[in-house]
Enzyme design. Structure first.
Site, PDB file in Angstrom:
ATOM      1  N   ASP A 219       0.854  -1.194   0.000  1.00 45.46           N
ATOM      2  CA  ASP A 219       0.000   0.000   0.000  1.00 45.46           C
ATOM      3  C   ASP A 219       0.886   1.239   0.000  1.00 45.46           C
ATOM      4  OD1 ASP A 219      -2.826   1.187   0.561  1.00 45.46           O
ATOM      5  OD2 ASP A 219      -1.470   2.226   1.933  1.00 45.46           O
TER       6      ASP A 219
ATOM      7  N   HIS B 166      -7.445   9.717  -2.179  1.00 43.09           N
ATOM      8  CA  HIS B 166      -6.847   9.688  -0.842  1.00 43.09           C
ATOM      9  C   HIS B 166      -7.703  10.412   0.210  1.00 43.09           C
ATOM     10  CE1 HIS B 166      -2.576   9.428   1.084  1.00 43.09           C
ATOM     11  NE2 HIS B 166      -3.501   9.289   1.988  1.00 43.09           N
TER      12      HIS B 166
ATOM     13  N   LYS C  99      -2.424   6.157  -4.328  1.00 44.02           N
ATOM     14  CA  LYS C  99      -3.551   7.067  -4.055  1.00 44.02           C
ATOM     15  C   LYS C  99      -3.310   8.421  -4.708  1.00 44.02           C
ATOM     16  CE  LYS C  99      -3.618   4.775   0.413  1.00 44.02           C
ATOM     17  NZ  LYS C  99      -2.264   4.642   0.970  1.00 44.02           N
TER      18      LYS C  99
ATOM     19  N   TYR D 204       3.163  10.062   0.112  1.00 42.61           N
ATOM     20  CA  TYR D 204       4.164   9.547   1.072  1.00 42.61           C
ATOM     21  C   TYR D 204       5.591   9.869   0.613  1.00 42.61           C
ATOM     22  CZ  TYR D 204       0.154   6.741   2.672  1.00 42.61           C
ATOM     23  OH  TYR D 204      -1.085   6.333   3.109  1.00 42.61           O
TER      24      TYR D 204
HETATM   25  P1  NDP Z   1       0.485   1.167  11.848  1.00 44.56           P
HETATM   26  O1  NDP Z   1      -0.705   1.035  12.709  1.00 44.56           O
HETATM   27  O2  NDP Z   1       0.740   0.191  10.789  1.00 44.56           O
HETATM   28  O3  NDP Z   1       1.745   1.270  12.823  1.00 44.56           O
HETATM   29  C1  NDP Z   1       3.029   1.509  12.350  1.00 44.56           C
HETATM   30  C2  NDP Z   1       3.937   1.764  13.547  1.00 44.56           C
HETATM   31  O4  NDP Z   1       3.992   0.587  14.381  1.00 44.56           O
HETATM   32  C3  NDP Z   1       5.352   2.046  13.134  1.00 44.56           C
HETATM   33  O5  NDP Z   1       5.896   2.955  14.073  1.00 44.56           O
HETATM   34  C4  NDP Z   1       6.039   0.691  13.228  1.00 44.56           C
HETATM   35  O6  NDP Z   1       7.433   0.860  13.494  1.00 44.56           O
HETATM   36  C5  NDP Z   1       5.337   0.088  14.438  1.00 44.56           C
HETATM   37  N1  NDP Z   1       5.203  -1.381  14.384  1.00 44.56           N
HETATM   38  C6  NDP Z   1       5.004  -2.163  13.299  1.00 44.56           C
HETATM   39  N2  NDP Z   1       4.880  -3.448  13.659  1.00 44.56           N
HETATM   40  C7  NDP Z   1       5.004  -3.493  15.007  1.00 44.56           C
HETATM   41  C8  NDP Z   1       4.959  -4.537  15.964  1.00 44.56           C
HETATM   42  N3  NDP Z   1       4.762  -5.797  15.591  1.00 44.56           N
HETATM   43  N4  NDP Z   1       5.121  -4.207  17.270  1.00 44.56           N
HETATM   44  C9  NDP Z   1       5.307  -2.932  17.645  1.00 44.56           C
HETATM   45  N5  NDP Z   1       5.355  -1.881  16.787  1.00 44.56           N
HETATM   46  C10 NDP Z   1       5.196  -2.174  15.469  1.00 44.56           C
HETATM   47  O7  NDP Z   1       0.423   2.668  11.288  1.00 44.56           O
HETATM   48  P2  NDP Z   1       0.313   3.505   9.954  1.00 44.56           P
HETATM   49  O8  NDP Z   1      -0.279   4.789  10.382  1.00 44.56           O
HETATM   50  O9  NDP Z   1       1.593   3.495   9.227  1.00 44.56           O
HETATM   51  O10 NDP Z   1      -0.779   2.744   9.069  1.00 44.56           O
HETATM   52  C11 NDP Z   1      -0.487   1.655   8.234  1.00 44.56           C
HETATM   53  C12 NDP Z   1      -0.556   2.016   6.769  1.00 44.56           C
HETATM   54  O11 NDP Z   1      -1.864   2.454   6.394  1.00 44.56           O
HETATM   55  C13 NDP Z   1       0.318   3.192   6.362  1.00 44.56           C
HETATM   56  O12 NDP Z   1       1.686   2.891   6.352  1.00 44.56           O
HETATM   57  C14 NDP Z   1      -0.279   3.547   5.036  1.00 44.56           C
HETATM   58  O13 NDP Z   1       0.142   2.634   4.030  1.00 44.56           O
HETATM   59  C15 NDP Z   1      -1.762   3.413   5.347  1.00 44.56           C
HETATM   60  N6  NDP Z   1      -2.345   4.693   5.814  1.00 44.56           N
HETATM   61  C16 NDP Z   1      -3.276   5.297   5.004  1.00 44.56           C
HETATM   62  C17 NDP Z   1      -3.845   6.488   5.363  1.00 44.56           C
HETATM   63  C18 NDP Z   1      -4.849   7.111   4.461  1.00 44.56           C
HETATM   64  O14 NDP Z   1      -5.202   8.282   4.670  1.00 44.56           O
HETATM   65  N7  NDP Z   1      -5.340   6.389   3.476  1.00 44.56           N
HETATM   66  C19 NDP Z   1      -3.492   7.184   6.620  1.00 44.56           C
HETATM   67  C20 NDP Z   1      -2.556   6.449   7.438  1.00 44.56           C
HETATM   68  C21 NDP Z   1      -2.018   5.257   7.030  1.00 44.56           C
HETATM   69  P3  NDP Z   1       8.587   0.087  12.630  1.00 44.56           P
HETATM   70  O15 NDP Z   1       8.430   0.507  11.198  1.00 44.56           O
HETATM   71  O16 NDP Z   1       9.838   0.589  13.250  1.00 44.56           O
HETATM   72  O17 NDP Z   1       8.358  -1.384  12.861  1.00 44.56           O
END
Ligand code: NDP
Length: 316
Positions: free
Chosen positions: A46, A107, A76, A51
């Site tokens: 995704d 988006h 998006k 981004y």
């Molecule tokens: P997530 O809920 O996926 O959380 C990501 C965070 O959690 C990062 O800091 C990551 O750090 C950490 N993390 C990942 N796996 C673990 C684990 N197993 N244990 C503990 N911490 C963990 O957040 P996002 O807000 O990034 O949402 C996911 C995706 O959704 C986005 O990346 C994007 O692709 C999409 N999105 C879409 C939006 C929209 O408006 N359409 C808005 C927001 C997000 P690390 O990388 O260091 O592991």
């Protein structure tokens, strides 16, 4: 281990877990995408123009060596580009080095001024977002549909769209019903009403921020932790598996190889292990005083669009 797929109303199959890439730094995301595809079992990425890392996501896809036909790629269209979908899509395709997308999403459900004071987050002198208020979203949707007909995208959908916006601005005019609505969906913002509405219309709900995004309070949730302990799972597995069990396409982001792999495997294991009683408990957590939106602006999905416009001093 490969993730099972969910059928979209376009006839295509989407893997129920995809790798998120928001806030993945360009120098980290190449390796993250390559690892996810090559070692982590992922077949769904995704991303989004906004981004700022589409080129690197494309590089990760190429380096993985996994055939394009086996990968589901979403991007998006950004809010300041809604007047010219084909130009925006061509830019994303060029960035990614692809000749089609599996899924292209609108988006945000607003058109930001393309000639404003900032190319991504234009604001008015009073600090409010610079929104083109009379822009008909149905015009953008017509252009999205044309991209399907041209073969540049296989499926089209929306993101952050409320029931009200879908009912008023999209569905009455749509030749192609959106395949998905990607929204903030997680333990503390489950949006049960929206999810039920989307399913009733054949629109697949997609969960963004399923782990609670950066510095997540969800990972310390007592109910999720108790269920995780009972079922021999990590809390993150419970958070993701809870959504997967409800057939919500789930998009955990990580640039850490161990977490990338664990998130997919743990989510699938948890979706099988969670009992109907576990799901019922998890369904009730937000309503027990924990309802929380983590991503701004708080799209009017539950709040009602009457809260728009909202004044934001700091672009999010
Ligand atoms: P997530 O809920 O996926 O959380 C990501 C965070 O959690 C990062 O800091 C990551 O750090 C950490 N993390 C990942 N796996 C673990 C684990 N197993 N244990 C503990 N911490 C963990 O957040 P996002 O807000 O990034 O949402 C996911 C995706 O959704 C986005 O990346 C994007 O692709 C999409 N999105 C879409 C939006 C929209 O408006 N359409 C808005 C927001 C997000 P690390 O990388 O260091 O592991």
């Amino acid at each position: 281990m490969a993730a099972p797929t969910v059928k979209l109303n376009s006839g295509y199959e989407i893997p129920i877990i995809g790798l998120g890439t928001w806030q993945s730094k360009p120098d980290e995301v190449i390796a993250a995408v390559e690892y996810a595809l090559k070692e982590g079992g992922y077949r769904h990425i995704d991303c989004a123009w906004n981004y700022g890392n589409e080129k690197e996501v494309g590089e990760g896809i190429r380096r993985s060596g996994v055939p394009r036909s086996e990968i589901f790629v979403t991007s998006k269209i950004w809010a300041s580009k809604l007047h010219d979908v084909e130009a925006a899509l061509d830019e994303s395709l060029a960035n990614l080095g692809l000749d089609y997308l599996d899924l292209y999403l609108v988006h945000w459900p607003i058109h930001l001024n393309p000639n404003g004071n900032h190319p991504i987050f234009p604001t008015l002198p009073n600090g409010e977002r610079d929104v083109v208020r009379d822009w008909p979203l149905r015009e953008t949707w017509k252009q999205m549909e044309a991209m399907v007909k041209k073969g540049k995208v296989r499926s089209i959908g929306v993101s952050n769209f409320s029931e009200r916006v879908l009912e008023q601005d999209i569905l009455p005019y749509a030749e192609i019903v959106p395949a998905v609505d990607q929204c903030e969906l997680h333990l503390y913002n489950p949006q049960h009403k929206l999810v039920a509405y989307l399913k009733s219309k054949g629109i697949v709900p997609q969960a963004y921020s399923p782990l609670g995004s950066s510095n997540s309070p969800l990972l310390k949730d007592e109910t999720a932790a108790a269920i995780a302990a009972d079922r021999g799972l990590q809390v993150s597995d419970v958070l993701l598996g809870y959504l997967v069990a409800k057939e919500i396409v789930t998009l955990p982001k990580s640039v850490n190889p161990a977490r990338i792999k664990a998130n997919l495997e743990g989510a699938l294991a948890a979706a099988k292990k969670l009992t109907p009683e576990d799901i019922e408990k998890l369904d009730g957590v937000a309503a027990s005083g924990k309802q929380l939106r983590l991503i701004q602006p708080p799209w009017g999905v539950d709040l009602g669009f009457e809260n728009w416009p909202v004044k934001y001093a700091t672009p999010q």
